[in-house]
Design an enzyme around this catalytic site. Structure first.
Site, PDB file in Angstrom:
ATOM      1  CE1 TYR A 126      -4.089  -2.046   0.758  1.00 22.88           C
ATOM      2  CE2 TYR A 126      -2.655  -3.116   2.543  1.00 22.88           C
ATOM      3  CZ  TYR A 126      -3.793  -3.033   1.650  1.00 22.88           C
ATOM      4  OH  TYR A 126      -4.815  -4.052   1.741  1.00 22.88           O
ATOM      5  CB  THR A 152      -3.106  -2.786  -3.001  1.00 17.86           C
ATOM      6  OG1 THR A 152      -2.685  -4.277  -2.785  1.00 17.86           O
ATOM      7  CG2 THR A 152      -4.599  -2.714  -2.789  1.00 17.86           C
TER       8      THR A 152
END
Length: 343
Positions: A126, A152
């Site tokens: 992330y 992501t």
């Protein structure tokens, strides 16, 4: 009953109820998570006959890494709640099956220990609001032998969950998250997901790590093309296990458009979400995926059987896929084509 089908119930008997609920739940009303498996099972095949399938081969490569089967393990969090050795046990199980492991940036085990357990592994990342956090995570993963980065991209904010009762945050043990960051170095604001990302982040990740970058969370062909044009080595068709925007299209339905958009680019296409059978793997690869990822089933297998359970899960899915490949009239993955699936 197939052993795979018994895993979630067996895991529920071992896991604290809030943890089991966290692993299995989707976002909001649970529409997307509820449709995932059925969407794969709704496909129908058009098998070829009178072909020699006395010898078949289900091995392949993923971003250049040889694997014995096209079933990889998706990045998931809180694995040390499922097994004391957490991601290290998952890595050992994946290594024994000669597959590839996706490792969550929230992992409760150090990257060094995960790598030492034997599996080839890719880092799921992330990008957070304090980019220094992301940089430290990336550098630690590269130093520990990560072979790719999985960005992501579908989480500018975390999908809303509708918990009824105690939540997982009330039972999780200290030290079982973010083992690859120094504790108390960063605030919750620092760790909040970045909501200002553009395709430019793909090039930045590649330059920082020197690794191929996959973009995870793709459900549209035009988004897939934008990512590859920006330097991605491939994409992962994913709706985050139904945990982000509820009502998002199933990955079974999104895959054909994405694969068609990237045809001829050399980019690799992967898919997760609802893969439970060898026939699901067959459909995914025929429709253009290079390999599939399994997430929740690997968590259930880890909870029930530790590393050996993970190896068994991958082995049984591989055996089912091999059986389905023979029945489809194909000798290898390269023989699979979209016309094998009725649409």
């Amino acid at each position: 009953m197939r052993w795979i089908d018994s895993l979630e119930e067996a895991a529920a008997e071992k896991l604290p109820e809030p943890l089991h609920r966290y692993f299995r739940q989707g976002s909001a009303g649970g529409i997307s998570v509820g449709e995932a498996v059925a969407a794969w099972s709704s496909y129908r095949f058009r098998p070829r006959v009178l072909t020699d399938v006395s010898t078949v081969d289900i091995s392949t490569t993923v971003l250049g890494t040889p694997v014995d089967l096209p079933v990889l393990v998706a990045p998931t969090t809180m694995q040390r709640q499922a097994d004391p050795d957490g991601e290290a046990a998952m890595s050992a199980g994946v290594a024994a099956a000669n597959s590839v492991l996706g490792v969550s940036s929230n992992a409760g085990t150090t990257f060094a220990d995960i790598g030492a357990a034997g599996a080839a592994w890719w880092l799921q990342i992330y990008v957070v609001k304090n980019r220094e956090v992301t940089v430290r995570m990336l550098d630690a993963a590269v130093a520990a032998g990560a072979r790719a980065v999985m960005l992501t991209a579908d989480t500018p904010v975390v999908g809303r969950k509708e918990d009824d009762g105690p939540t997982v945050w009330e039972v999780i043990q200290s030290g079982h998250l973010l083992a690859n960051l120094v504790a108390n170095d960063y605030t919750a604001d620092d760790l909040a997901k970045a909501d200002d990302l553009t395709p430019d982040v793909i090039g930045w990740l590649g330059e920082r790590t020197g690794l191929p970058v996959l973009v995870k969370g793709i459900l549209r062909g035009d988004d897939a093309k934008r990512c590859v044009d920006a330097g991605a080595a491939g994409v992962i068709v994913s709706n985050h296990g139904g945990r982000q925007l509820d009502g998002s299209i199933s990955t079974a339905r999104a895959l054909p458009e994405v694969a068609e958009a990237l045809a001829g680019t050399g980019a690799e296409v992967y898919v997760d979400g609802g893969i439970r059978r060898g026939e699901h793997v067959l459909a995914a690869l025929a429709l253009g995926a290079r390999a599939v990822f399994v997430g929740r089933p690997a968590l259930w297998a880890l909870s029930v059987g530790g590393s050996a359970g993970v190896t068994r899960l991958l082995g049984e899915l591989g055996a089912e896929f091999e059986h389905a490949l023979r029945l489809s009239g194909c000798r290898s993955i390269s023989d699979l084509t979209p016309d094998l699936v009725a649409r």
